[in-house]
Structures are given as structure tokens and as C-alpha cells.
Enzyme design. Structure first.
Site, mmCIF file in Angstrom:
data_model
loop_
_atom_site.group_PDB
_atom_site.id
_atom_site.type_symbol
_atom_site.label_atom_id
_atom_site.label_comp_id
_atom_site.label_asym_id
_atom_site.label_seq_id
_atom_site.Cartn_x
_atom_site.Cartn_y
_atom_site.Cartn_z
ATOM 1 N N TYR A 132 35.375 90.027 39.179
ATOM 2 C CA TYR A 132 35.068 91.309 39.798
ATOM 3 C C TYR A 132 33.606 91.637 39.516
ATOM 4 O O TYR A 132 33.151 91.483 38.379
ATOM 5 C CB TYR A 132 35.987 92.384 39.196
ATOM 6 N N ASN B 53 44.860 103.078 44.838
ATOM 7 C CA ASN B 53 45.348 102.679 46.161
ATOM 8 C C ASN B 53 45.501 103.827 47.161
ATOM 9 O O ASN B 53 44.950 103.755 48.259
ATOM 10 C CB ASN B 53 46.641 101.879 46.017
ATOM 11 N N SER C 148 51.275 96.349 51.672
ATOM 12 C CA SER C 148 50.603 96.701 50.418
ATOM 13 C C SER C 148 50.713 98.203 50.194
ATOM 14 O O SER C 148 51.053 98.951 51.113
ATOM 15 C CB SER C 148 49.127 96.308 50.489
ATOM 16 N N ARG D 117 52.895 89.505 57.262
ATOM 17 C CA ARG D 117 52.997 88.045 57.222
ATOM 18 C C ARG D 117 54.359 87.576 57.737
ATOM 19 O O ARG D 117 55.341 88.322 57.684
ATOM 20 C CB ARG D 117 52.833 87.551 55.781
ATOM 21 N N ASP D 118 54.405 86.352 58.202
ATOM 22 C CA ASP D 118 55.687 85.726 58.515
ATOM 23 C C ASP D 118 56.240 85.170 57.216
ATOM 24 O O ASP D 118 55.661 84.266 56.622
ATOM 25 C CB ASP D 118 55.478 84.560 59.495
#
Lengths: 376, 376
Positions: free
Chosen positions: B97, B170, B197, B219-220
Site C-alpha cells: 500500500y 467502505n 462488495s 462474477r460468474d
């Protein structure tokens, strides 16, 4: 001409007419129209480079003789002097440009001409004036162009005609990009790839006039040393070939120059990544071309931690914002610079009859060539 | 503790002290310091998750007992209640980071605690108050944290502690991104990938509260039908898996929704291209994560003809702009929503003693898991 006339229906003709003022409907010789024509101002017959379908420019374009068209009250008939072949002209003919006239169409998008005749309600223009279509519009590859007065921007005749013919697309793009994205001051720097393009050369000179340094990226190719010297002669501060930039950090290559906050990309692929590499935190890269035909690839960290912004510039889109007046002022400024020798780029004048030769050169069939400018 | 103390020199200790208020120098028991300590307010001994070097979090972190530290006149000693394990915490420990405390350091970046003791010059906070570090700052994975009063934001105790512990990173990212880039009105839409998310879930709910529709890309994977239903229950208008978007144009998939002018990307690669595909002309994509570890690839035409803009968002950068007051107001707004059940996301509370289990889950070692929140 007969084949062309047969190939299009009435509706298509109207489209063609509105797109390029190429009014074929005027030549249907009915008695009534003949009577009317006694009082109607008409252009001389014109010769034009026409394409009836999209495709490879060297196979779909041909020279066509067009009949006279009406010059209406608000129209101006212009005898073209010179018009360039730009990459976007080629893309329009190929059918890959998102905004393009419906076919059949006459090629060309910018140029300079002399007023030949004006409609009865035209006051601001007179025969003999030099004018350019501004915003640029389709159909400049013909000997006589008839369009409404509002299309034409009168310019000072003191500017060499090869600059007047080419000022509206490339130099204006360079100036707008310099003005519209990041506010740079004297002492700042910018970075660009495709620096040998006309836009690139204009960016160097316009930036220098503002005290802004330029970091220029060129391709690795035979003659790149000469290209480097040419750009330096125009005022480029740093010129790197792509392979010279294959280093972890480019910061040390900057010497005394500050990290640039603005970058221009007209290549894509690795050359775009190199522009991003030079940009300082919070910098902006403006894409205005994609000569390599490769996309632009950006790391996530460039956005999150380096806070880069990526935008695009398209002159046509910009003009649709209604900034015509502002653009005409910029054009006058650019023409003044060209007249005084402060804005230079190489052009090659080619007589209209030799259009196919100029086209081949513009298509890159015979190596790197100066900007091809047709003279009428 | 001895090993840790031996492993760092005086200079490193000072760095550690300034970074995490982990004042080891207070425990060098010279006679003078002992005398001084009679009048010195000190924290209780603390337990902390410490890493002495960067590396894989499950190998470099360990639980350490720390001695009491001085609570100076402007300091507040907070008994931590709960703190989450965020991906950025893991990146800080890994050393990848860009902004991170010098090692040795205590993990964690946000959380909620109760004021335990205050320095003599602290007026606005009292023992028993609930506080969060705002802007978030390093070292929340410990039982007692001592930091200056200005670090702490007093919050209403009515909000469930798992939300108070997790609101600052978040949900605040979701809200800022919704407010700061494109001005959207009720009836508009936005598109995002990584919709499952916590940021993605917050975007859906915050947008819905504003009458803004969301187009969500997931996503799959096994369980994607359940994920779709969960997102719809939160208010998602459209949810597509990546494979469903493998079509030439996504316009027809929008149904009644307008094309979005704003997109959020936290994945990169193909998932980022899908966000761009949905955006309308002139739209903006904001990148705030890169879960696929793949770069973002953009065509030249997306910039020139579609006029897309690509930007990045990083909460830490944003807070450095000095918008702390504004952020605290946003946090209070978000906590109110969470309290009233208008902002939901799944968390799993894990006792501090079981930190290694929570870490394994946060590292994705045992499949998809809710956000891990340590309780002290």
C-alpha cells in the site's frame, strides 16, 4: 456523371444536397425550371472528388464533373484554392468515422477558397475575399463550393494559403487541447506522443510561445535522429524515442523540467503508457488519436494512487458545443502565427489533377510524406 | 514483547510511537521517569496485533502485550470495542500500500471504541462516549488506543457497533463516489462491477435512497444466483453476471433504465470494460479497486468518439484534501441509515483471541466470507 445520377434516388439526392450542397436536382431540365433559371444565380460547373460507397479511398473515389448549382439568397459560391487530405477524410471515405456524410458524397473537410459569387442577402462577404469553412464541413475537394454564408469565415489574405487550408483541423486541435483541459502556466511542462504529427508540431510551438516546456515521444524508426533535430528546432525541450523510455522511472530523464500535469496521446498502446509514466500525480492524459490501432492500457494504481484522469478530445464534438465564435478567434490567432513564421509545419502542394498521387502519399503508400494539400 | 523491544532501535521506536501512539519509550524504567509517572495519566496495558516486518499477514502478525502508555493533556484513551479487517489493512501489512505506517506497526485502520480516560485539556469527550478515528488511522487492532482528541469523532451509540466499526472506509467510499464525480438526479442510473462488495452493496442502497437505479455486474461463480437475489433485495435494479454481457451492445439489456452517466470499477480487466460498455456518451468511470489484478483496457474511440472520462478514487487522498468535517457529517448520516435499517451489509463478529481465524477468512482462505469484524 450519368452513372452517378442513376445510382441515387431522389431521397438520396436530397441527402447529398443537404450534406454537400451538390444540388443535382437543379439540373433536371424541365421547362419551368428553365424559365426560373433566367433569374437564378448559379455556380460555374465544378470538378469534385466523389465517392459513391464507402471503402478503400483509392478504389472508391473518382473525379466527377458536376453541373452548376443554384446560389440562393444566403449562399456564397467559393472557388476553392487549396484543401488538404487529412486522416479523418480517409476515415470518412472508409466509412469508419462515426460522423460522416451519407454517400454519395464529396471528399474533404477543410480548405481555403476565394469568394466567387454571393447571394442577394449576403452582406458580410464579397467576391475576392478569402474564406474557410468554419466549423469545417464536408465537400471541400471540389473546384466550386456553394454553402450558406454562415458556414464561411473570412480570413486575412496575408497568411500563406497552405496554412489557411490546413489551420482548422490540426492546429486548432492543438490549441484547444492546450487551453481546455489543464490550466498550465509559464514554467510548466507537458508530455506528448506522436510528436512528429502536425498536431504534435503545433503543440510544441504553441506551448513554447506560452513558456511551457514539452517532453516529446517519437517512434523508433530510421530517421528518428533527424526527426528529433527537427522537433528541437521547433522548440521541443526533450525528445525521446520509445525505446529510450524502457526504464523503471522516467523522472531522472526530466532534467530541470517539472513533471508534466498534462499529456496528449494520439498513438495508443505502449506510447500511451509512456505518456502516463511521465505524468505527475493528479495529471491528465487527453487522447485525440490512435495511430498504432492499439488500445490504451492503464493500471488500477494509476487511477487510485496516482490519481490520473483520462479524457478524450474530438474537435467535431467540441464544435457541436456551439463554440464557433471562439474557434474563429482562435483560427485568426493561429493564422497570424503562421503568417509571422511562429507556427510552421511541412506541407506538399499537389495540383488537383494529380489527386491520386496525393492520395497515395496520404495513405502512406510511399513512406513518410508531408501533409498533402491539393491546389485547385 | 522483549523480542519486539530488542528488534527495534531508539529511532524506530520513535517512528512507531508517532505512527501508532504505541509509546514503548515510556517503559524504560529510569528513576526520573518513575518519579514523573506519579503525576502521569497512563492507559491500561494493551494487547495488539503487531507486525515487525512486511509480508504475508498470517506469518508476520502476532498478538503482543504492550505496556501502559502516557495519556497526555490532549490525548484520549479509548477501549476498543470492534475493528474490521479490510483489504487495505492486508495490503498495508504486505507492504504494497503506498501509504503505510513504518514497521513495527499495529494493524487496523478503522473501528469503534469507548472513551476510557481523557487528558486534562480534553473537553469535548468524556469516559463512556463512543468514538471512531476519523479520518481513519493506523493501529485499531488493539484493546486500548491512545491518540489526540482531534483524531476521535464522537458518534451516537444507537447504531449497532458492527456498523460503527466499519462505516469509515467502505460505506463512506460509496457515498463520496456517489456525490463527488457526476451529479445524478432521481431517475438517473449508474453501473458498477464488484457489486457484491460492501462498497457495491452500499452504492446500491445509497443510490436507491436518491431514486437512482443501479446496473450491477457480478462474477460468474457458484452461488451467483443467490448473490443476484441478495443484491435485488437490497434494491439493485439490474444484476448481470459477466458472461451475460458478452454481447455486441448492452443497450437492449437496459429495459426501461436510462443509459448510465456514472460507473464504478473495483475489478479491472474485462469487468472494467463492461462498465465502459454500459456508459453513455460523455460518461465517467471511477476506479477504486482492482480485485482481478488486471489492468483497465480502453479503446481510443471510447475516448474520442464516446467522450468517456476515467478517474480514480482513493478515500485517503480525498481526506488529505482537508474535508474531515464534511466526512464526519457523512459518517453521521451513514450511521443513521444503518441504525434505521436503511443501510445493511453482512459482517461476522470474531473475538480478538481468534484473530488468526478471522484473518484466514479475510484472506479468502476458506471461501467467500462476510466482512470480518474483531471484537475486543
Amino acid at each position: 456523371m450519368t452513372a452517378l445520377m442513376k445510382s441515387v434516388g431522389v431521397r438520396a439526392m436530397k441527402l447529398l444536397s443537404s450534406a454537400v450542397n451538390f444540388r443535382l436536382n437543379q439540373c433536371s431540365e424541365t421547362p419551368i425550371r428553365s424559365l426560373r433559371s433566367f433569374s437564378t444565380l448559379r455556380s460555374p460547373p465544378s470538378k469534385a472528388i466523389v465517392y459513391e460507397q464507402h471503402g478503400s479511398p483509392d478504389s472508391v473515389t473518382r473525379l466527377v464533373n458536376l453541373p452548376p448549382v443554384e446560389v440562393r439568397d444566403n449562399d456564397v459560391c467559393v472557388k476553392m484554392i487549396a484543401a488538404p487530405i487529412n486522416p479523418s477524410d480517409i476515415n470518412r471515405i472508409q466509412g469508419v468515422y462515426p460522423v460522416r456524410p451519407p454517400v454519395p458524397a464529396i471528399g474533404g473537410y477543410e480548405g481555403v477558397g476565394e469568394v466567387y459569387a454571393v447571394g442577394s442577402k449576403v452582406n458580410a462577404l464579397s467576391p475576392g475575399d478569402w474564406v474557410i469553412p468554419s466549423p469545417p464541413s464536408s465537400g471541400t475537394w471540389q473546384t466550386f463550393v456553394v454553402k450558406e454564408e454562415s458556414v464561411w469565415h473570412k480570413i486575412d489574405k496575408s497568411c500563406p494559403m497552405e496554412y489557411a487550408a490546413t489551420i482548422t483541423v490540426n492546429p486548432l486541435t492543438a490549441l484547444r487541447m492546450l487551453e481546455d483541459f489543464v490550466s498550465l502556466a509559464s514554467g510548466d511542462s507537458l508530455v506528448q506522443n506522436g510528436a512528429t504529427s502536425i498536431v504534435g508540431q503545433c503543440v510544441i510551438q504553441l506551448a513554447r510561445l506560452r513558456g511551457i516546456s514539452t517532453i516529446n515521444i517519437i517512434r523508433d524508426r530510421a530517421g528518428s535522429d533527424e526527426a528529433r533535430e527537427n522537433l528541437k528546432a521547433l522548440g521541443a525541450d526533450q525528445v525521446f524515442s520509445e525505446s529510450q523510455l524502457n526504464v523503471k522511472s522516467v523522472k531522472s530523464l526530466l532534467g530541470e523540467l517539472p513533471e508534466p500535469a498534462l499529456g496528449f496521446n494520439c498513438v495508443g498502446g505502449n506510447a500511451a503508457s509512456l505518456v502516463l509514466k511521465f505524468l505527475r500525480e493528479g495529471g491528465t492524459m487527453v487522447t485525440y488519436g490512435g495511430m498504432s490501432k492499439k488500445p490504451i492500457t492503464v493500471s488500477t494504481t494509476s487511477f487510485i494512487f496516482k490519481d490520473l484522469e483520462l479524457k478524450g478530445f474530438w474537435l467535431q464534438n467540441w464544435l457541436s458545443l456551439g463554440k464557433v465564435k471562439e474557434c474563429r478567434e482562435m483560427i485568426d490567432y493561429l493564422l497570424g502565427l503562421a503568417r509571422d513564421g511562429n507556427l510552421k509545419y511541412e506541407t506538399e502542394l499537389v495540383p488537383f489533377d494529380e489527386f491520386p498521387v496525393a492520395l497515395d502519399k496520404a495513405l502512406g503508400k510511399v513512406g513518410r510524406q508531408p501533409k498533402q494539400v491539393i491546389t485547385f
